[in-house]
Design a protein around this motif. Structure first.
Motif, mmCIF file in Angstrom:
data_model
loop_
_atom_site.group_PDB
_atom_site.id
_atom_site.type_symbol
_atom_site.label_atom_id
_atom_site.label_comp_id
_atom_site.label_asym_id
_atom_site.label_seq_id
_atom_site.Cartn_x
_atom_site.Cartn_y
_atom_site.Cartn_z
ATOM 1 N N TYR A 108 37.438 10.778 39.062
ATOM 2 C CA TYR A 108 38.452 11.398 38.220
ATOM 3 C C TYR A 108 39.095 12.614 38.891
ATOM 4 O O TYR A 108 40.039 13.191 38.366
ATOM 5 C CB TYR A 108 37.847 11.821 36.888
ATOM 6 N N LEU A 109 38.601 12.984 40.074
ATOM 7 C CA LEU A 109 39.162 14.127 40.803
ATOM 8 C C LEU A 109 40.353 13.667 41.629
ATOM 9 O O LEU A 109 40.191 12.931 42.600
ATOM 10 C CB LEU A 109 38.107 14.758 41.695
ATOM 11 N N GLN A 110 41.534 14.115 41.273
ATOM 12 C CA GLN A 110 42.753 13.638 41.919
ATOM 13 C C GLN A 110 42.785 13.946 43.408
ATOM 14 O O GLN A 110 43.304 13.154 44.191
ATOM 15 C CB GLN A 110 43.975 14.243 41.234
ATOM 16 N N TYR A 111 42.239 15.079 43.807
ATOM 17 C CA TYR A 111 42.341 15.474 45.210
ATOM 18 C C TYR A 111 41.512 14.590 46.137
ATOM 19 O O TYR A 111 41.630 14.668 47.347
ATOM 20 C CB TYR A 111 41.964 16.946 45.389
ATOM 21 N N GLU A 112 40.680 13.740 45.556
ATOM 22 C CA GLU A 112 39.868 12.841 46.373
ATOM 23 C C GLU A 112 40.671 11.659 46.903
ATOM 24 O O GLU A 112 40.235 10.972 47.808
ATOM 25 C CB GLU A 112 38.689 12.304 45.554
ATOM 26 N N TYR A 113 41.842 11.441 46.334
ATOM 27 C CA TYR A 113 42.594 10.240 46.665
ATOM 28 C C TYR A 113 43.549 10.467 47.833
ATOM 29 O O TYR A 113 44.201 11.507 47.927
ATOM 30 C CB TYR A 113 43.353 9.745 45.436
ATOM 31 N N ASP A 114 43.620 9.467 48.678
ATOM 32 C CA ASP A 114 44.441 9.543 49.877
ATOM 33 C C ASP A 114 45.763 8.801 49.744
ATOM 34 O O ASP A 114 46.743 9.144 50.408
ATOM 35 C CB ASP A 114 43.667 8.971 51.071
ATOM 36 N N TYR A 115 45.781 7.780 48.925
ATOM 37 C CA TYR A 115 46.966 6.944 48.812
ATOM 38 C C TYR A 115 47.417 6.887 47.353
ATOM 39 O O TYR A 115 46.584 6.707 46.449
ATOM 40 C CB TYR A 115 46.685 5.533 49.328
ATOM 41 N N TRP A 116 48.721 7.001 47.162
ATOM 42 C CA TRP A 116 49.301 7.012 45.826
ATOM 43 C C TRP A 116 50.503 6.080 45.754
ATOM 44 O O TRP A 116 51.254 5.950 46.735
ATOM 45 C CB TRP A 116 49.763 8.434 45.458
ATOM 46 N N GLY A 117 50.665 5.464 44.592
ATOM 47 C CA GLY A 117 51.865 4.689 44.355
ATOM 48 C C GLY A 117 53.015 5.588 43.933
ATOM 49 O O GLY A 117 52.831 6.795 43.742
ATOM 50 N N GLN A 118 54.159 4.994 43.760
ATOM 51 C CA GLN A 118 55.354 5.761 43.423
ATOM 52 C C GLN A 118 55.473 6.005 41.920
ATOM 53 O O GLN A 118 56.284 6.833 41.489
ATOM 54 C CB GLN A 118 56.610 5.042 43.931
ATOM 55 N N GLY A 119 54.696 5.292 41.148
ATOM 56 C CA GLY A 119 54.691 5.489 39.702
ATOM 57 C C GLY A 119 55.517 4.458 38.962
ATOM 58 O O GLY A 119 56.509 3.938 39.481
ATOM 59 N N THR A 120 55.091 4.171 37.744
ATOM 60 C CA THR A 120 55.835 3.276 36.865
ATOM 61 C C THR A 120 55.919 3.938 35.491
ATOM 62 O O THR A 120 54.929 4.487 34.995
ATOM 63 C CB THR A 120 55.176 1.881 36.790
ATOM 64 N N GLN A 121 57.085 3.892 34.885
ATOM 65 C CA GLN A 121 57.311 4.575 33.620
ATOM 66 C C GLN A 121 56.805 3.739 32.459
ATOM 67 O O GLN A 121 57.113 2.544 32.359
ATOM 68 C CB GLN A 121 58.801 4.876 33.418
ATOM 69 N N VAL A 122 56.051 4.384 31.584
ATOM 70 C CA VAL A 122 55.627 3.773 30.324
ATOM 71 C C VAL A 122 56.172 4.647 29.197
ATOM 72 O O VAL A 122 55.907 5.849 29.160
ATOM 73 C CB VAL A 122 54.094 3.676 30.230
#
Length: 126
Positions: A108-122
Motif C-alpha cells: 500500500y506504500l506508493q513510493y515502493e512502486y517503480d512503474y505506473w500507468g497513465q490512469g483511467t477516469q472513473v
C-alpha cells in the motif's frame, strides 16, 4: 521499455459495477507486487488495493473493502480491479502500478512502486 496501460473506466451510476484492466508490456507482473491507486479531484492519491509479492496477501482500503477485488492473469500479463456497488465518492483517476523488486510486504506504500500507468477516469453519478 515498460508500459502499463489501464482501460475500463467510464461514467456509471451509483450501484453499478466496473472492471478495470491494466496490461503490462516490457515487464512481467508475475511474482511482483501490483496495486491500484486513485486520485479524486482536489485530493491526494490513495491506495485502493494491492497484492504483496512477499506472500501474495492482499490489501484493500477501508473505503472499498467488500466492494472491490484485485486479481491478475499471469498468462495475459494483466491485472484487474473489479468494483461493485460503486458510489459517487469512488470517482477519480485510477492508476495501476507495479514494483520491480521482490518480497514487498507493504504494497500500500506508493513510493515502493517503480512503474505506473497513465490512469483511467472513473466517474460515478448519484
Amino acid at each position: 521499455q515498460v508500459q502499463l496501460v489501464e482501460s475500463g473506466g467510464g461514467l456509471v451510476q451509483a450501484g453499478d459495477s466496473l472492471r478495470l484492466s491494466c496490461v503490462a508490456s516490457g515487464f512481467t507482473l508475475d511474482n511482483h507486487a501490483i496495486g491500484w491507486f486513485r486520485q479524486a479531484p482536489g485530493k491526494e492519491r490513495e491506495g485502493v488495493s494491492c497484492i504483496n509479492s512477499s506472500d501474495g496477501s492482499t490489501y484493500y482500503g477501508d473505503s472499498v473493502k467488500g466492494r472491490v477485488t484485485i486479481s491478475r492473469d499471469n498468462a495475459k500479463n494483466t491485472m484487474y480491479l473489479e468494483m461493485n456497488s460503486l458510489k459517487p465518492e469512488d470517482t477519480g483517476v485510477y492508476y495501476c502500478a507495479a514494483d520491480q523488486d521482490y518480497g514487498l510486504g507493504y504494497c500500500y506504500l506508493q513510493y515502493e512502486y517503480d512503474y505506473w500507468g497513465q490512469g483511467t477516469q472513473v466517474t460515478v453519478s448519484s
